[in-house]
Design an enzyme around this catalytic site. Structure first.
Site, PDB file in Angstrom:
ATOM      1  CG  ASP A   1      46.347 -86.962 -13.985  1.00 35.17           C
ATOM      2  OD1 ASP A   1      46.788 -87.411 -15.060  1.00 35.17           O
ATOM      3  OD2 ASP A   1      45.619 -85.964 -13.935  1.00 35.17           O
TER       4      ASP A   1
ATOM      5  CG  ASP B   1      35.223 -80.021 -12.875  1.00 34.52           C
ATOM      6  OD1 ASP B   1      36.334 -79.992 -13.461  1.00 34.52           O
ATOM      7  OD2 ASP B   1      34.931 -80.910 -12.053  1.00 34.52           O
TER       8      ASP B   1
ATOM      9  CG  HIS C   1      39.458 -81.165 -12.907  1.00 33.21           C
ATOM     10  ND1 HIS C   1      38.229 -81.625 -13.312  1.00 33.21           N
ATOM     11  CD2 HIS C   1      40.367 -81.868 -13.632  1.00 33.21           C
ATOM     12  CE1 HIS C   1      38.386 -82.563 -14.233  1.00 33.21           C
ATOM     13  NE2 HIS C   1      39.668 -82.722 -14.445  1.00 33.21           N
TER      14      HIS C   1
ATOM     15  CD  GLU D   1      37.796 -84.251 -10.058  1.00 35.59           C
ATOM     16  OE1 GLU D   1      37.761 -83.189 -10.697  1.00 35.59           O
ATOM     17  OE2 GLU D   1      37.479 -85.334 -10.579  1.00 35.59           O
TER      18      GLU D   1
END
Length: 259
Positions: free
Chosen positions: A72, A141, A143, A148
């Protein structure tokens, strides 16, 4: 799925680096046979990169015939900004090894046509023959890359809006100032990583323990995108003791007896 549990962060980093090193050496890359490696950023892989640099400096490992694809990149952050993933990869890894800069692929978050940039990245991966080993980390979380919670588990490389949890987690790199943290990024999709022949996920620290539990002990769920890798034929989760705190004792015992 394999779960490799090491005592601490340094040992987990070393195990991961040795695994990558062995994979490259066993592949016997050459002029017309490149090893293709997917790479992450963030604080978790730093120890692994340090070890790989060490193996290279010792003469044990060459990246001359390795192609890399990064997961990314932030949108709108200048390429030479100290917190861009271009800067991260060059400062923490690429400039210390013998990789050809033309073989180190990172998404351009400043491209005029962001969708075209994402499509071109997928095409480059395909042209390289797919990814042999994709290394990733996960957010608290759950990801993977910037996929996400709620991301499609068959998603491809695309533009994503970052979740507030991610922006908060990344604020430490921007002097704790939320207004400086980019709110969008280009990211490989869950499907992009799933296409790799092998996937290795690095998970360290107690703050990732709940995410590891969700990733391996509960079902596949797009709210915890890393759980998709339960369905990959060759996934290795490499973690430290702290990251196992939310797992059942019998899960830890079973996998500890494995390596």
């Amino acid at each position: 799925m394999r779960l490799v549990i090491l005592d601490n962060y340094d040992l987990a980093s070393e195990w991961a680096a040795k695994y990558i090193c062995n994979r490259i050496i066993q592949f016997r890359p050459g002029q017309d046979r490149y090893f293709t490696l997917g790479l992450p950023t963030g604080s978790t892989p730093l120890g692994c990169y340090k070890k790989l640099i060490e193996y290279h400096k010792n003469g044990d490992l060459s990246f001359k015939y390795v192609k890399t694809f990064n997961m990314d990149e932030y949108v709108g952050l200048p390429r030479n900004h100290p917190e861009s993933y271009h800067s991260y990869m060059w400062n923490n890894f690429f400039k210390h090894i013998d990789i050809d800069p033309n073989n180190a692929h990172i998404l351009d978050g400043n491209a005029t046509d962001l969708q075209a940039e994402c499509d071109a990245f997928e095409k480059k991966i395909k042209e390289a023959g797919g990814i042999d080993l994709f290394v990733g980390g996960i957010g608290p979380d759950g990801h993977i890359a910037f996929n996400e919670p709620g991301s499609s588990l068959v998603s491809r490389t695309r533009l994503k809006t970052l979740a507030m949890d991610t922006i908060l987690a990344n604020a430490k790199y921007f002097d704790g100032d939320l207004s400086k943290v980019p709110t969008m990024a280009l990211t490989v999709g869950v499907g992009t990583v799933m296409d790799a022949r092998e996937v290795m996920i690095l998970i360290t620290g107690a703050h990732k323990a709940f995410a590891l539990y969700k990733a391996i002990e509960e079902g596949v769920n797009h709210m915890w995108t890393v759980s998709a890798f339960q369905q990959h034929p060759r996934t290795i989760f490499v973690c430290d003791e702290d990251a196992t705190l939310e797992l059942r004792v019998k899960t830890v015992k079973y996998f500890k007896g494995e390596h």
